[in-house]
Scaffold this motif. Sequence first.
Motif, PDB file in Angstrom:
ATOM      1  N   GLU A 119       0.866  -1.170  -0.168  1.00  0.00           N
ATOM      2  CA  GLU A 119      -0.077  -0.045  -0.045  1.00  0.00           C
ATOM      3  C   GLU A 119       0.811   1.333  -0.008  1.00  0.00           C
ATOM      4  O   GLU A 119       0.496   2.249  -0.521  1.00  0.00           O
ATOM      5  N   ASN A 120       2.186   1.154   0.498  1.00  0.00           N
ATOM      6  CA  ASN A 120       2.547   2.317   0.648  1.00  0.00           C
ATOM      7  C   ASN A 120       4.070   2.231  -0.245  1.00  0.00           C
ATOM      8  O   ASN A 120       5.048   3.245  -0.178  1.00  0.00           O
ATOM      9  N   ASN A 121       4.336   1.225  -1.179  1.00  0.00           N
ATOM     10  CA  ASN A 121       5.286   1.090  -1.929  1.00  0.00           C
ATOM     11  C   ASN A 121       6.677   1.188  -1.435  1.00  0.00           C
ATOM     12  O   ASN A 121       7.380   1.965  -1.717  1.00  0.00           O
ATOM     13  N   LYS A 122       6.751   0.310  -0.536  1.00  0.00           N
ATOM     14  CA  LYS A 122       8.093   0.158   0.176  1.00  0.00           C
ATOM     15  C   LYS A 122       8.483  -1.137   0.506  1.00  0.00           C
ATOM     16  O   LYS A 122       7.623  -1.908   0.661  1.00  0.00           O
ATOM     17  N   VAL A 123       9.869  -1.349   0.630  1.00  0.00           N
ATOM     18  CA  VAL A 123      10.247  -2.696   1.480  1.00  0.00           C
ATOM     19  C   VAL A 123      11.108  -2.081   2.793  1.00  0.00           C
ATOM     20  O   VAL A 123      11.799  -1.450   2.597  1.00  0.00           O
ATOM     21  N   TYR A 124      10.638  -2.699   3.930  1.00  0.00           N
ATOM     22  CA  TYR A 124      11.489  -2.373   5.064  1.00  0.00           C
ATOM     23  C   TYR A 124      12.360  -3.671   5.300  1.00  0.00           C
ATOM     24  O   TYR A 124      12.195  -4.753   5.086  1.00  0.00           O
ATOM     25  N   VAL A 125      13.458  -3.309   5.796  1.00  0.00           N
ATOM     26  CA  VAL A 125      14.502  -4.188   6.087  1.00  0.00           C
ATOM     27  C   VAL A 125      14.703  -4.118   7.610  1.00  0.00           C
ATOM     28  O   VAL A 125      14.950  -3.237   8.225  1.00  0.00           O
ATOM     29  N   VAL A 126      14.428  -5.267   8.063  1.00  0.00           N
ATOM     30  CA  VAL A 126      14.564  -5.437   9.621  1.00  0.00           C
ATOM     31  C   VAL A 126      15.482  -6.124  10.274  1.00  0.00           C
ATOM     32  O   VAL A 126      15.871  -7.525   9.725  1.00  0.00           O
ATOM     33  N   ASN A 127      16.192  -5.768  11.281  1.00  0.00           N
ATOM     34  CA  ASN A 127      17.058  -6.635  11.997  1.00  0.00           C
ATOM     35  C   ASN A 127      16.276  -7.619  12.933  1.00  0.00           C
ATOM     36  O   ASN A 127      15.755  -6.966  13.734  1.00  0.00           O
ATOM     37  N   VAL A 128      16.045  -8.716  12.840  1.00  0.00           N
ATOM     38  CA  VAL A 128      15.288  -9.427  13.462  1.00  0.00           C
ATOM     39  C   VAL A 128      15.837  -9.860  15.152  1.00  0.00           C
ATOM     40  O   VAL A 128      15.013 -10.090  15.925  1.00  0.00           O
ATOM     41  N   LYS A 129      17.382  -9.613  15.073  1.00  0.00           N
ATOM     42  CA  LYS A 129      17.810  -9.609  16.609  1.00  0.00           C
ATOM     43  C   LYS A 129      17.452  -8.242  17.409  1.00  0.00           C
ATOM     44  O   LYS A 129      16.880  -8.559  18.469  1.00  0.00           O
ATOM     45  N   THR A 130      17.554  -7.175  16.724  1.00  0.00           N
ATOM     46  CA  THR A 130      16.910  -5.948  17.402  1.00  0.00           C
ATOM     47  C   THR A 130      15.628  -5.619  17.288  1.00  0.00           C
ATOM     48  O   THR A 130      14.955  -4.703  18.009  1.00  0.00           O
ATOM     49  N   LYS A 131      14.995  -6.263  16.332  1.00  0.00           N
ATOM     50  CA  LYS A 131      13.427  -5.901  15.730  1.00  0.00           C
ATOM     51  C   LYS A 131      13.245  -4.640  15.558  1.00  0.00           C
ATOM     52  O   LYS A 131      12.480  -3.942  15.640  1.00  0.00           O
ATOM     53  N   ILE A 172      13.380   0.859   1.767  1.00  0.00           N
ATOM     54  CA  ILE A 172      13.678   1.108   0.133  1.00  0.00           C
ATOM     55  C   ILE A 172      12.214   1.461  -0.333  1.00  0.00           C
ATOM     56  O   ILE A 172      11.264   0.531  -0.588  1.00  0.00           O
ATOM     57  N   PRO A 173      12.326   2.799  -1.094  1.00  0.00           N
ATOM     58  CA  PRO A 173      11.064   3.137  -2.045  1.00  0.00           C
ATOM     59  C   PRO A 173      10.920   2.145  -3.248  1.00  0.00           C
ATOM     60  O   PRO A 173      12.115   1.955  -3.705  1.00  0.00           O
ATOM     61  N   THR A 174      10.002   1.603  -3.608  1.00  0.00           N
ATOM     62  CA  THR A 174       9.844   0.853  -4.641  1.00  0.00           C
ATOM     63  C   THR A 174       8.822   1.241  -5.550  1.00  0.00           C
ATOM     64  O   THR A 174       8.027   2.198  -5.423  1.00  0.00           O
ATOM     65  N   GLY A 175       8.475   0.473  -6.861  1.00  0.00           N
ATOM     66  CA  GLY A 175       7.544   0.999  -7.584  1.00  0.00           C
ATOM     67  C   GLY A 175       6.223   0.496  -7.052  1.00  0.00           C
ATOM     68  O   GLY A 175       6.168   0.385  -5.901  1.00  0.00           O
ATOM     69  N   LYS A 176       5.051   0.664  -7.990  1.00  0.00           N
ATOM     70  CA  LYS A 176       3.758   0.469  -7.320  1.00  0.00           C
ATOM     71  C   LYS A 176       3.248  -0.971  -6.972  1.00  0.00           C
ATOM     72  O   LYS A 176       3.789  -1.937  -7.887  1.00  0.00           O
ATOM     73  N   GLY A 211      20.341  -0.163  -0.717  1.00  0.00           N
ATOM     74  CA  GLY A 211      18.767  -0.117  -1.032  1.00  0.00           C
ATOM     75  C   GLY A 211      18.659   0.617  -2.449  1.00  0.00           C
ATOM     76  O   GLY A 211      17.353   0.964  -2.893  1.00  0.00           O
ATOM     77  N   LYS A 212      19.728   0.832  -3.098  1.00  0.00           N
ATOM     78  CA  LYS A 212      19.821   1.420  -4.468  1.00  0.00           C
ATOM     79  C   LYS A 212      19.148   0.615  -5.644  1.00  0.00           C
ATOM     80  O   LYS A 212      19.705  -0.680  -5.584  1.00  0.00           O
ATOM     81  N   LEU A 213      18.401   1.113  -6.525  1.00  0.00           N
ATOM     82  CA  LEU A 213      17.954   0.403  -7.407  1.00  0.00           C
ATOM     83  C   LEU A 213      18.922   0.126  -8.660  1.00  0.00           C
ATOM     84  O   LEU A 213      19.768   0.988  -9.227  1.00  0.00           O
ATOM     85  N   GLU A 214      19.065  -1.158  -8.775  1.00  0.00           N
ATOM     86  CA  GLU A 214      20.143  -1.442  -9.846  1.00  0.00           C
ATOM     87  C   GLU A 214      19.683  -1.622 -11.339  1.00  0.00           C
ATOM     88  O   GLU A 214      20.322  -1.371 -12.293  1.00  0.00           O
ATOM     89  N   SER A 215      18.486  -2.251 -11.252  1.00  0.00           N
ATOM     90  CA  SER A 215      17.630  -2.189 -12.690  1.00  0.00           C
ATOM     91  C   SER A 215      16.174  -2.490 -12.511  1.00  0.00           C
ATOM     92  O   SER A 215      15.744  -2.852 -11.588  1.00  0.00           O
ATOM     93  N   LYS A 216      15.674  -2.427 -13.496  1.00  0.00           N
ATOM     94  CA  LYS A 216      14.026  -2.560 -13.738  1.00  0.00           C
ATOM     95  C   LYS A 216      13.942  -3.321 -15.061  1.00  0.00           C
ATOM     96  O   LYS A 216      14.115  -2.812 -16.329  1.00  0.00           O
ATOM     97  N   ILE A 217      13.212  -4.424 -14.941  1.00  0.00           N
ATOM     98  CA  ILE A 217      12.852  -5.202 -16.269  1.00  0.00           C
ATOM     99  C   ILE A 217      11.274  -5.130 -16.407  1.00  0.00           C
ATOM    100  O   ILE A 217      10.636  -5.544 -15.342  1.00  0.00           O
ATOM    101  N   ALA A 218      10.831  -4.994 -17.627  1.00  0.00           N
ATOM    102  CA  ALA A 218       9.484  -4.959 -17.888  1.00  0.00           C
ATOM    103  C   ALA A 218       9.059  -6.145 -18.004  1.00  0.00           C
ATOM    104  O   ALA A 218       9.536  -7.084 -18.919  1.00  0.00           O
TER     105      ALA A 218
END
Length: 356
Positions: A191-203, A209-213, A245-252
């Motif tokens: 819904e917010n067009n993101k990916v969260y990266v979470v450290n499971v040890k510290t929670k 990372i902002p993503t596409g739709k 978290g940088k975008l490297e490529s985008k494939i249609a």
Amino acid sequence: MRHKKKMAAAALIVSILLGGCAMETKEQAKARLAAGGGKTGEASATVQTDAGKLTAVQFYVPSEKENNLSVIDVPTGKVVGTVKLSEAPSTVVFSSTMREAYAANMNSSTVSIINTQTLKVTKEVPVGPMPHGLALSPDNKTLYVAAVADQFIYLVDTKEGKEAGTIDLGTGAKTNYLSLFGDKLYVSDHENNKVYVVNVKTKQTVLTIPTGKTPRAVKVSDDGKKLFVPSAGDGTLEIYNTQDGKLESKIAVAAGATDVVIAEDGLSAVVTSMEGNAATFVDLATGKPIQTINDLAGARHISYNRQQTKAYVTLSGSNEVAVIDTQTRQIVERIKVGATPHGIQIKALPGIGGSC
């Protein structure tokens, strides 16, 4: 007597190979026989008729509308068993021993713990609203559950069979699919067009990372360096560097990109598209699509067989699993399963079913 045992073991291996699904490699067989051990697998005919065998190589497919799970035998392509689940099961994962499976039930807000030998649910664990994505820790002790309707990741203690805390992603966050690599949990927010990266040890969230739709079923490369994100709203497969978290490529790909599997050599991938009713083969080296297979009604989730010679795709629009030959890129089989199949996951012990 020892000679007869060796002859019987050799005959068993031959029968397995002729059955089209080697239950152990030649090297494993030699080592086992040299050690004087007994058989580790069963002939394929036994596997085909006994869905509870740990040595069976299978796919588990939850069906939302029928509230059950279909067990597909890989060598025969037949449904050999079903498991009754709660309301609207979506995804499933296995423990490393393959003795337990865990299924998320969206409408009942529970996780089913399944004994894969009896094909029975042993416990129903309440979690957050609309559980969807699942990830299991390497030690099999903690199951991470994404709940689509709120901002939390729910932790399930698999030994105790109960919820053991949450990870809060913040007000307004929505959790969807999960991918775990080391101590990092990657969580898509459709819904917010993101990916969260979470450290499971510290929670704690260590990177957003902002993503596409509408990002969906995220995957991490085997070396942990790349994050693959199917973007449904943009009809693309996005590839990010996991360090920054940088975008490297985008494939249609086809519209409604949903899930992705990456080949072991890292050179190719297959992306399903639910709204586009398609699966697209992509060349990761050139960053270009190779071929799109259409007429896959509601192509949702995908999983390779052990040898990656076939890709199995759940078709929520036709209540089937389509089997695609990855060399010819053609549909070679359609397997009827329960109504509105959602996720798909392979069950196979290490060293078992090497040619399946």
